[in-house]
Design an enzyme around this catalytic site. Structure first.
Site, PDB file in Angstrom:
ATOM      1  N   ASP A   3      30.414  21.092  15.468  1.00 39.07           N
ATOM      2  CA  ASP A   3      30.499  21.928  14.281  1.00 39.07           C
ATOM      3  C   ASP A   3      30.035  21.078  13.094  1.00 39.07           C
ATOM      4  OD1 ASP A   3      31.482  23.997  12.498  1.00 39.07           O
ATOM      5  OD2 ASP A   3      33.161  22.649  12.083  1.00 39.07           O
ATOM      6  N   ASP A  31      30.590  22.040   9.072  1.00 39.78           N
ATOM      7  CA  ASP A  31      31.557  22.048   7.963  1.00 39.78           C
ATOM      8  C   ASP A  31      32.965  21.668   8.397  1.00 39.78           C
ATOM      9  OD1 ASP A  31      29.431  22.952   6.548  1.00 39.78           O
ATOM     10  OD2 ASP A  31      30.182  24.981   6.230  1.00 39.78           O
ATOM     11  N   ASP A  43      36.837  21.971  14.048  1.00 44.71           N
ATOM     12  CA  ASP A  43      38.037  21.852  13.213  1.00 44.71           C
ATOM     13  C   ASP A  43      38.770  23.171  13.003  1.00 44.71           C
ATOM     14  OD1 ASP A  43      35.960  22.897  11.495  1.00 44.71           O
ATOM     15  OD2 ASP A  43      37.279  22.450   9.806  1.00 44.71           O
TER      16      ASP A  43
HETATM   17 MG   LIG Z   1      34.243  23.889  10.596  1.00 42.95          MG
END
Ligand SMILES: [Mg+2]
Length: 266
Positions: A8, A10, A214
């Site tokens: 991922d 961000d 995340d």
């Molecule tokens: Mg993310």
């Protein structure tokens, strides 16, 4: 055995607030030297992916718009497969079109009166201010093709109604670190990861897949890899999920990312 890293952006490889990635640079260099593919798997647009590929010197395939499409550089694999040619890429499309997604959001707004603001409703300057981007990057963020990101300015308990509405209209929703995203129901990071993993297997035989994320929109990706890993979020906590074999990094964002790569790849 060939290892493939799905990541991922961000809040994972990039800091959630200022999008910095300095902590990851030395490790990225090593991955490149060892020819470990680094596959971005993100809600970001292809235009934004291009930006970070250039910045970080990554030349591997990437998954855009939350699994809406897979972009594979021409001749990256030694065999040919079904895809749509676009510039120097071979594109596997999984998602619904931006136009359809915008239409569904508009209908939901009218039916519920919810305060929903999509990137398509905002100017590049507004996106820049809200997402803490400069205007140039905000322009790239607005070039959505298979996903629409939006702000849902309603109490958390109304989320259920929103999610049901989106499902009723035949689309899917995910919540990233910052925005909600509406996309086609076939567009998910997990499906895209599986398709790409098959292509890597055709090329290299057995491969080992590692995935780092995340937040909620990473769950399908984490489920689709052999070694899933989470970095801590800005609250210093991990996403509340349990998956077999899940590794939880001690650090947040890029620092946590480095920890995962060191542990499982380097
Ligand atoms: Mg993310």
């Amino acid at each position: 055995m060939k290892q493939v890293l799905f990541t991922d952006l961000d809040g994972t490889l990039l800091d959630l607030y200022d999008y910095s990635y300095d902590a990851a640079l030395p490790v990225l260099k090593t991955l490149k030297r060892r020819k470990v593919p680094v596959v971005f798997c993100t809600a970001k647009t292809s235009a934004e992916n291009e930006y970070y590929r250039k910045e970080l010197g990554i030349e591997d395939p990437f998954i855009v718009d939350n699994g809406g499409a897979i972009f594979i550089p021409e001749n990256y694999f030694s065999f040919s497969f079904e895809c749509k040619k676009r510039g120097n890429y071979c594109v596997v499309e999984l998602g619904a079109s931006y136009k359809e997604l915008r239409k569904a959001l508009k209908e939901i707004k009218e039916e519920t009166g919810f305060k929903i603001t999509g990137f398509g409703d905002m100017t590049a300057e507004e996106v820049a201010a809200d997402a803490n981007l400069n205007v140039e990057k905000a322009k790239l963020a607005k070039e959505k093709e298979y996903n629409e990101s939006f702000i849902f300015d309603e109490p958390k308990e109304k989320e259920v109604i929103l999610f049901d509405k989106i499902k009723d209209k035949g689309f899917a929703v995910t919540h990233g670190g910052r925005y909600y995203n509406i996309h086609g129901k076939n567009a998910d990071k997990g499906k895209a990861v599986k398709i790409l993993t098959e292509l890597f297997k055709r090329e290299y035989g057995e491969v080992k897949t590692i995935g780092v994320g995340d937040s909620m929109n990473d769950i399908p990706m984490l489920k689709a890899v052999e070694q899933p890993a989470l970095v801590k979020n800005k609250k210093g906590a991990w996403l509340d999920i349990s998956l077999p074999n899940l590794y939880k990094a001690q650090n947040e964002g890029p620092e946590g990312w480095v920890e995962v790569v060191r542990r499982f790849i380097l």
